[in-house]
Design an enzyme around this catalytic site. Structure first.
Site, short mmCIF file in Angstrom:
data_model
loop_
_atom_site.label_atom_id
_atom_site.label_comp_id
_atom_site.label_asym_id
_atom_site.label_seq_id
_atom_site.Cartn_x
_atom_site.Cartn_y
_atom_site.Cartn_z
N GLU A 185 -11.10 7.61 2.88
CA GLU A 185 -11.02 8.28 4.19
C GLU A 185 -10.75 9.78 4.14
O GLU A 185 -9.94 10.30 4.90
CB GLU A 185 -9.92 7.61 5.02
CG GLU A 185 -10.13 6.12 5.21
CD GLU A 185 -9.05 5.46 6.06
OE1 GLU A 185 -8.03 6.09 6.35
OE2 GLU A 185 -9.24 4.30 6.44
N GLU A 292 -14.00 -3.71 3.85
CA GLU A 292 -12.90 -4.09 4.76
C GLU A 292 -13.46 -4.65 6.07
O GLU A 292 -13.14 -4.18 7.15
CB GLU A 292 -12.03 -2.88 5.06
CG GLU A 292 -11.50 -2.19 3.82
CD GLU A 292 -10.54 -1.04 4.10
OE1 GLU A 292 -10.04 -0.93 5.24
OE2 GLU A 292 -10.30 -0.25 3.17
C1 GLA Z 1 -7.71 1.27 6.35
C2 GLA Z 1 -7.25 1.18 4.91
C3 GLA Z 1 -6.76 -0.18 4.56
C4 GLA Z 1 -5.86 -0.77 5.63
C5 GLA Z 1 -6.57 -0.73 6.95
C6 GLA Z 1 -5.71 -1.30 8.03
O1 GLA Z 1 -8.95 0.77 6.57
O2 GLA Z 1 -8.24 1.56 3.99
O3 GLA Z 1 -6.02 -0.10 3.37
O4 GLA Z 1 -4.68 -0.05 5.69
O5 GLA Z 1 -6.85 0.61 7.26
O6 GLA Z 1 -5.05 -2.45 7.67
#
Ligand code: GLA
Length: 372
Positions: A185, A292
């Protein structure tokens, strides 16, 4: 002491397992083998994985089902800098050498051991992030009352940190961690600058990402895939910014892949936007991961669960088209009740029991019907 703990664990296991037995087996949950297996259904295409957190590991019932459904796991929180950086110890070491870093692995060790024992691969998450990273990491003497360290000291701390994490994992769990999110990020969603302003940009500068990849490559076990990971990939101006960052990283030669987080809702982003993002990024020749995945719904009703199944299916139609480039697709959690978005029921298994939702069955059907 250790023996006593093992004995207690075995006792709990023998007492607990019979409670779960027949009724749950018949119903089929993520905790037993009564359902079809996602891992097997997608084995010809990519690894099917999930994020797992310490609280899930506390639930002994989950130990039985995970390797049946998932071939790869990621620690939800337990390998983030906040978990691994030992600030108190680092502060002591800094009296002699301000570039020194102390790490500890008690938070993730037992998850890594579990995965190793079950024959499940691990994906490492995450070496460098603006969030869940102790503020003290950036300060002289690891002391919040002191100013930021210099760029040189911060780069030396970064290199020491990455070296220690890589050394610990490959010395203790050789071959287990097949890939790492090196940086998470870093790209700004909007605004004038390509990168998000953070302690990393303030203390090191815009090239902290390149340097993190350089150190990760230097210390990673041979063959470990190194990823840049981000959210909101299908949206502009972020997509173009991610592409230009990837171009710079590719030019330096230390990146292997891009991780699409995919925290989505039904309808947002559109499949066209997701397809476009996959087309733009895959054209760069990188490996891809869906790192994710979750799909939020407005209410936990049958109608919404069916709409959610449509979204999961449509997303997987895109992922399957890129299967030759995708290493793994991972959902961000196992059961709705333990999701970070638990009130929006985003996962494939419901409640705390782990019953399969319509989206689960839809993905099993899709894998069967899909022609390579
Ligand atoms: C982001 C992070 C993850 C997690 C999510 C929320 O996507 O990369 O590690 O913290 O937020 O759970």
């Amino acid at each position: 002491m250790k023996l006593k703990r093992v004995a207690l664990f075995l006792l709990a296991l023998t007492l607990f397992l019979p409670c779960l037995s027949s009724a749950d087996e018949e119903l089929g949950t993520v905790y037993n083998k009564g359902l079809p297996s996602l891992r097997d259904a997608y084995a010809d295409y990519f690894d099917f994985g999930a994020a797992i957190t310490g609280t899930e590991m506390n639930d002994i019932s989950q130990l039985r089902g995970l390797s049946y459904q998932f071939s790869i796991l990621t620690c939800g929180n337990e390998m983030k800098p906040e978990a691994l950086l030992d600030v108190a110890e680092s502060r002591k070491l800094a009296r002699e050498d301000d570039t020194a870093v102390a790490t500890r692995f008690n938070s993730c060790k037992y998850i890594l051991k579990f995965a190793q024992g079950q024959g499940i691969k691990m994906h490492g998450h995450v070496l460098v992030w603006h969030s869940q990273t102790p503020e003290a990491f950036f300060h002289v003497g690891y002391d919040l009352k002191q100013p930021f360290v210099s760029r040189e000291v911060m780069l030396a701390r970064l290199e020491n940190y990455i070296r220690q994490v890589m050394e610990y994992t490959h010395e203790n769990f050789p071959g287990l961690i097949v890939s790492w999110d090196v940086v998470n990020e870093a790209v700004a969603d909007n605004g004038p600058n390509e990168l998000r302003e953070s302690n990393w940009t303030k203390v090191v500068g815009q090239d902290f990402i390149e340097r993190a990849f350089e150190y990760a490559r230097k210390y990673a076990e041979e063959g470990t895939l190194l990823y840049y990971n981000d959210y909101s990939t299908p949206y502009e101006p972020k997509l173009t910014r991610i592409c230009s960052l990837l171009d710079r990283l590719i030019a330096e030669g230390n990146i292997d892949g891009y991780g699409f987080q995919c925290h989505y809702s039904t309808g947002t982003p559109s499949m066209q936007q997701v397809g476009m993002a996959f087309a733009r990024i895959s054209a760069k020749g990188l490996r891809l991961r869906v790192s994710e995945l979750d799909v939020k719904i407005n209410a936990n009703t049958e109608a919404w669960r069916n709409i959610q199944a449509d979204t999961y299916e449509n997303l997987f139609r895109i992922f399957l088209r890129y299967a030759d480039k995708i290493e793994a697709v991972q959902v961000w959690g196992i059961v709705d009740s333990r999701s970070w978005l638990s009130t929006e029921y985003p996962l494939l298994f419901s409640g705390s029991h782990g019953y399969a939702k319509p989206a689960f069955y839809r993905l099993i059907q899709l894998a069967k019907a899909w022609k390579k």
